[in-house]
Design an enzyme around this catalytic site. Structure first.
Site, short mmCIF file in Angstrom:
data_model
loop_
_atom_site.label_atom_id
_atom_site.label_comp_id
_atom_site.label_asym_id
_atom_site.label_seq_id
_atom_site.Cartn_x
_atom_site.Cartn_y
_atom_site.Cartn_z
N HIS A 52 0.85 -1.19 0.00
CA HIS A 52 0.00 0.00 0.00
C HIS A 52 0.89 1.24 0.00
O HIS A 52 2.02 1.21 0.49
CB HIS A 52 -0.87 0.03 1.25
CG HIS A 52 -2.00 -0.94 1.23
ND1 HIS A 52 -3.19 -0.69 1.87
CD2 HIS A 52 -2.13 -2.17 0.67
CE1 HIS A 52 -4.01 -1.71 1.71
NE2 HIS A 52 -3.38 -2.63 0.99
N GLU A 54 0.86 3.93 1.82
CA GLU A 54 1.31 4.36 3.15
C GLU A 54 2.47 3.50 3.65
O GLU A 54 3.43 4.02 4.22
CB GLU A 54 0.16 4.28 4.17
CG GLU A 54 -1.01 5.15 3.84
CD GLU A 54 -2.13 4.43 3.10
OE1 GLU A 54 -3.30 4.72 3.37
OE2 GLU A 54 -1.82 3.58 2.21
N CYS A 82 -6.55 2.30 5.40
CA CYS A 82 -7.21 1.06 5.79
C CYS A 82 -6.72 0.63 7.18
O CYS A 82 -5.81 1.26 7.74
CB CYS A 82 -6.92 -0.02 4.75
SG CYS A 82 -5.21 -0.64 4.84
N CYS A 85 -2.84 0.02 7.33
CA CYS A 85 -2.05 1.26 7.26
C CYS A 85 -2.22 2.10 8.52
O CYS A 85 -1.26 2.71 8.98
CB CYS A 85 -2.42 2.03 6.00
SG CYS A 85 -1.91 1.14 4.50
#
Length: 153
Positions: A52, A54, A82, A85
Site C-alpha cells: 500500500h 502508506e 485502511c 495502514c
C-alpha cells in the site's frame, strides 16, 4: 498542506498509469518540511498485499531517518487509510494523518471505524478531506475505466 497532497496525487497518477489503484502517500518531517518518504500503491505489480502507498512511504521514511519511530512527521495520503495502514501509522508514531478522499468501504481513520480513537498507546491527529475532489476524481476515473474494460471483455 496542498503542496504535499499534490505530490501524493502525482504518485497516485503514477500508480494509475501502471494499472494500480491510484493511491499515493508522502511522509513529511514537519520541522524541516522535507519529504522523507514516498509511496504509491503497488499491490498488483509487486504481487504483495502489503504494498500500500502508506506502507511504502513509511518504509522509505524509516530508512531515510534511520529508525522505526517517525516523530515530528506527518503522512499525506490521497485515500483514507485502511486498518493495516492505520496500524503502521500508530506503530511508527507519526504525529499527523492528512488524507484526501474518504473511504466508506474500508477507511479506518474515520469512515468505517475510528482506529486512532481506540485506546492504543499512540494517537495521531487526523485531518480528512484535503483536496478531496481531486483525490476522489482519480479514484472514480480508475474504477470507471476498469468497469468499461470488464464490460468489453
Amino acid at each position: 498542506m496542498d503542496k504535499y497532497m499534490s505530490r501524493a496525487l502525482e504518485l497516485a497518477r503514477e500508480a494509475f498509469d501502471e494499472g494500480e489503484v491510484p493511491v499515493g502517500a508522502v511522509v513529511v518531517k514537519k520541522t524541516t518540511g522535507e519529504i522523507v518518504g514516498e509511496g504509491r500503491n503497488m499491490r498488483e505489480g509487486a504481487k504483495n498485499a502489503l504494498a500500500h502507498a502508506e506502507i511504502m512511504a513509511i518504509d522509505e521514511a524509516c530508512r531515510t531517518l534511520g529508525g522505526w519511530r517517525l516523530p515530528e512527521c506527518a503522512i499525506y495520503v490521497t485515500l483514507e487509510p485502511c486498518p493495516m495502514c492505520c496500524g503502521a501509522i500508530i506503530n511508527s508514531r507519526i504525529d499527523n494523518v492528512i488524507f484526501g478522499a474518504y473511504d466508506v468501504k474500508s477507511g479506518s481513520a474515520v469512515s468505517v471505524q475510528k482506529m486512532f480513537e481506540l485506546p492504543y498507546n499512540y494517537r495521531p491527529e487526523v485531518t480528512g478531506g484535503v483536496m478531496e475532489e481531486e483525490c476522489s476524481a482519480i479514484l472514480s476515473e480508475f474504477f470507471r475505466q476498469l468497469r468499461e474494460k470488464k464490460s468489453r471483455n
